[in-house]
Design an enzyme around this catalytic site. Sequence first.
Site, PDB file in Angstrom:
ATOM      1  N   PRO A 168       4.908   1.630  -7.225  1.00 36.42           N
ATOM      2  CA  PRO A 168       5.833   0.800  -6.441  1.00 36.42           C
ATOM      3  C   PRO A 168       7.264   1.268  -6.728  1.00 36.42           C
ATOM      4  O   PRO A 168       7.802   1.020  -7.802  1.00 36.42           O
ATOM      5  CB  PRO A 168       5.592  -0.624  -6.965  1.00 36.42           C
TER       6      PRO A 168
ATOM      7  N   ASP B 129       9.605   3.314 -11.372  1.00 38.94           N
ATOM      8  CA  ASP B 129       8.326   2.628 -11.181  1.00 38.94           C
ATOM      9  C   ASP B 129       8.554   1.158 -11.538  1.00 38.94           C
ATOM     10  O   ASP B 129       8.766   0.823 -12.709  1.00 38.94           O
ATOM     11  CB  ASP B 129       7.282   3.269 -12.108  1.00 38.94           C
ATOM     12  N   HIS B 130       8.489   0.320 -10.537  1.00 33.76           N
ATOM     13  CA  HIS B 130       8.843  -1.086 -10.753  1.00 33.76           C
ATOM     14  C   HIS B 130       7.800  -1.828 -11.596  1.00 33.76           C
ATOM     15  O   HIS B 130       8.015  -2.958 -12.009  1.00 33.76           O
ATOM     16  CB  HIS B 130       9.031  -1.788  -9.402  1.00 33.76           C
ATOM     17  N   ARG B 131       6.671  -1.178 -11.871  1.00 38.13           N
ATOM     18  CA  ARG B 131       5.704  -1.803 -12.785  1.00 38.13           C
ATOM     19  C   ARG B 131       6.199  -1.697 -14.224  1.00 38.13           C
ATOM     20  O   ARG B 131       5.841  -2.512 -15.072  1.00 38.13           O
ATOM     21  CB  ARG B 131       4.338  -1.101 -12.688  1.00 38.13           C
TER      22      ARG B 131
END
Length: 435
Positions: free
Chosen positions: A231, A407-409
């Site tokens: 994401p 990476d938004h995780r």
Amino acid sequence: MSAIEMNVPDLGGPGEAEVIELCVEPGQMLSVDDSVVVVESDKATIEIPASGAGKVQSLNVSVGDQVKTGDLMLMLEPAEGEVSEKNDSDGGQQSNAQSALPETGQPTVSMPEPAPEPPARSEPARSGHELPGSPAKESMVYAGPAVRKLARELGVPLDKVTGSGPRGRLLKDDLEAFVRAQMEKAERVAGTLPEVKLPDFAAFGPVERAPMSRLHQATAKSMHRSWLNVPHVTQFDHADITALESFRKAQKSEAERKGLKLTLVPFLLKAIAYALRAYPQFNVSLDIERNELVYKHYVHIGVAVDTPEGLMVPVVRDVDCKNLWALAEELTELATLARDRKLKPDQMQGGCFTLSSLGGIGGSGFTPIVNTPEVGILGVSRSDWQPRFNGESFEPRQMLPLSLSYDHRAVNGADAARFTTLVGKLLGDVRRMLL
Ligand code: CAO
């Protein structure tokens, strides 16, 4: 005609067995030897067949019940001419228990190889009474108790599986093949993207086709993998590099003496290394399977290099421990090796973060794709002179556009803003990197 009792036959011992499956339901027509219930003792799984033909009036056991020899299983309205002599003579209970057994005197235990004939289809199947997956419908399937048990464990509806044994008997292999096929189907569905249908390009004008190089294919694959898995969010910022640029240009004669070219990239590498130390959440990889973050205590940074063959990303190791000249030298070497296709595999491995500088080419910003399993990539575009208000007046400042994709995780937006702000400050005054 009065109903007769059908009882649990001799289970081969005094102990109890658990009812694990009901193969019939009230109202269903039964033929002799149709499966009635499946029980499981500590010794075996036993399929109890019907001792007579007729209509099931009531079922007197439920799944989970503990039963023993002689217990009442069901009441059966005998079909015409089906009243057994024994039943008439002794009241049914004992004789029914006995007559429930096949000629061997034993219930069907974990049915080994094929029974003579598939069980006859009883009335409700024809009249369509059963819902899909109902016990009655599944009982019509020609399968032994071991297979039925496995099917229950796997959650496989027996009536959906095609038997490959003699006379269509279901085998364990059939269940396994069914499960495999379902899993493959699920994977295909999960991995299916809407198809891009290619038109006939030649219908619109002349075309020619050329094969994609191996490098192009590999890049396309890794971009696609990253794009689908990560994401992405991109944080934009600007760094004021006016002072940095005058310092860098002042080093030109020194650089020439050393036979090097000191571009912006070594400065960018040092600033990124500093920020990775300050914000270690950018120097991680995600191990999603184990729900773990892998923190790296080293700072190796990949640098995207544009080559005639395509994109290559050599890795500069231990950037935090090297000075600007060492980085300038290594960058030139790695970029030359990349363009000559002479990079060794280990020179492209182990990166923690990637720098993609398009400043030498142009552009005011872009959204780089994270080079998984890294969690961040800094895109740098072409610097430009812009009027900046200093509180009293506008003055020309050389501004460098930064585009940080992450990476938004692994990283949240606030940290991304902190990261680019710090990189901006470090580039704005490189002396900060010494602090
Ligand atoms: N703003 C303005 N000018 C810049 C600049 C910037 N941000 N970055 C570089 N320049 C200038 C340099 O100073 C140099 O100018 P001079 O020749 O006048 O000194 C010129 O542009 C060319 O620089 P360079 O590209 O030769 O060297 P570099 O160290 O800046 O970059 C490298 C090295 C390997 C990063 C670069 O050559 C490259 O391949 N970039 C492409 C990366 C890429 O393809 N990214 C996309 C990845 S996936 O989307």
